[in-house]
Write a protein that holds these residues in place. Structure first.
Motif, short mmCIF file in Angstrom:
data_model
loop_
_atom_site.label_atom_id
_atom_site.label_comp_id
_atom_site.label_asym_id
_atom_site.label_seq_id
_atom_site.Cartn_x
_atom_site.Cartn_y
_atom_site.Cartn_z
N MET A 1 110.40 37.14 78.09
CA MET A 1 112.03 37.84 77.41
C MET A 1 111.47 35.91 76.27
SD MET A 1 114.48 39.39 77.71
CE MET A 1 114.08 41.19 77.21
N ASN A 2 111.73 35.84 75.37
CA ASN A 2 112.30 34.74 74.79
C ASN A 2 113.64 34.31 73.71
OD1 ASN A 2 108.96 33.54 75.36
ND2 ASN A 2 108.44 34.58 72.86
N CYS A 3 113.77 33.15 73.75
CA CYS A 3 115.64 33.15 72.88
C CYS A 3 115.07 32.93 72.05
CB CYS A 3 116.44 31.43 74.12
SG CYS A 3 117.11 31.30 73.67
N TRP A 4 115.33 33.50 71.16
CA TRP A 4 115.27 33.87 69.99
C TRP A 4 116.76 32.06 69.29
CZ3 TRP A 4 118.63 35.64 66.14
CH2 TRP A 4 118.15 36.10 64.51
N THR A 6 120.15 30.43 70.13
CA THR A 6 121.40 29.84 71.29
C THR A 6 122.33 30.00 70.36
OG1 THR A 6 120.16 29.26 72.85
CG2 THR A 6 122.80 28.98 72.82
N CYS A 163 116.94 43.16 70.51
CA CYS A 163 117.23 42.19 71.21
C CYS A 163 117.94 42.42 72.41
CB CYS A 163 117.32 40.99 70.47
SG CYS A 163 119.21 41.12 69.91
N GLU A 166 122.35 38.03 76.80
CA GLU A 166 122.55 37.14 77.89
C GLU A 166 124.13 35.84 77.30
OE1 GLU A 166 120.31 35.53 81.88
OE2 GLU A 166 119.98 34.43 79.44
N ASP A 173 122.74 33.64 73.97
CA ASP A 173 121.82 33.91 74.47
C ASP A 173 121.07 35.40 74.00
OD1 ASP A 173 121.25 30.68 74.91
OD2 ASP A 173 120.95 31.61 76.87
N LEU A 175 117.76 36.78 72.94
CA LEU A 175 116.52 37.59 73.29
C LEU A 175 115.76 38.54 73.26
CD1 LEU A 175 117.42 37.19 77.93
CD2 LEU A 175 116.95 35.20 76.14
#
Length: 183
Positions: A1-4, A6, A163, A166, A173, A175
Motif C-alpha cells: 500500500m502507498n500513502c496517497w 497525509t 482507499c 490509517e 494517512d 492509503l
C-alpha cells in the motif's frame, strides 16, 4: 500500500485557526438555529430554569463526542483502543483505531457525533419548545466541536474510491493499493 495523502489539521491550519473556526462556527450555528426555531415557535414563552444542566451537558459533550466515535467503530466491529487521561478536573478520552478503515466506514464514524447529537438535541427542542434556547446552544457547541470532523470527512470524501484510512499521530494517512505488478 502507498500513502496517497497525509492529513494533519493541526499542522495544516494550526491550533489557533482551528479554535477560531470552531468558535465562529458555534456562534453562527447558534444564531441560525435559534432564529429558525424561534420563528417556528414564536408563541412559546422561553423558560430560564435549568442553566446548570446546560453547563453540565456542555462539559460532557467532549467526552460524549469521543464515546460516539468509539460506539460507531464498535458497531462496525473494528478494534479500538480507548485511553482516559485526567487533566485537572476533566477526563479526556482518546480513541485510537487499531486497524485500517475503509472510506465509507471512516466517513460514517467521523460524522457520527455531528448527526447523532444534533438530531437528538433538535428533536428535544421540538418536544420542549420552552427550552429551545438551551438546546440550540448545545447544538451549536456540538457543531463547533465537530468542525475538525467535518474537515476530515471532506478530505476523506475527496480520496480515491477504494482507499483505506490509517490513524497516525495527529491525523490520518489515506492509503491506496499498489497497482504495479512485480515480475
Amino acid at each position: 500500500m502507498n500513502c496517497w495523502k497525509t492529513i494533519n489539521l493541526s499542522k495544516d491550519y494550526g491550533f489557533h485557526r482551528l479554535f477560531f473556526l470552531s468558535f465562529l462556527t458555534s456562534i453562527l450555528a447558534f444564531i441560525f438555529l435559534f432564529l429558525v426555531w424561534n420563528m417556528i415557535f414564536e408563541s412559546k414563552q422561553l423558560e430560564d430554569n435549568g442553566l446548570i444542566y446546560v453547563v453540565i451537558i456542555a462539559i460532557l459533550l467532549i467526552p460524549g463526542h469521543q464515546l460516539i466515535h468509539l460506539t460507531s467503530l464498535w458497531l462496525f466491529r473494528k478494534k479500538v483502543k480507548l485511553t482516559v487521561k485526567k487533566k485537572g478536573f476533566f477526563p479526556f478520552l482518546t480513541v485510537k483505531y487499531c486497524e485500517l478503515l475503509s472510506k465509507p466506514v471512516a466517513v460514517l464514524t467521523v460524522l457520527a457525533p455531528l448527526f447523532s447529537v444534533s438530531i437528538l438535541l433538535l428533536s428535544l427542542s421540538l418536544l420542549f419548545p420552552q427550552y429551545i434556547h438551551y438546546f440550540t446552544i448545545l447544538a451549536a457547541i456540538n457543531f463547533g466541536i465537530c468542525v475538525s470532523d467535518i474537515m476530515y470527512s471532506y478530505h476523506f470524501m475527496r480520496a480515491p474510491r477504494k482507499c483505506f484510512l490509517e490513524e497516525n499521530k495527529g491525523g490520518y494517512d489515506i492509503l491506496v493499493m499498489n497497482t504495479e505488478k512485480v515480475s
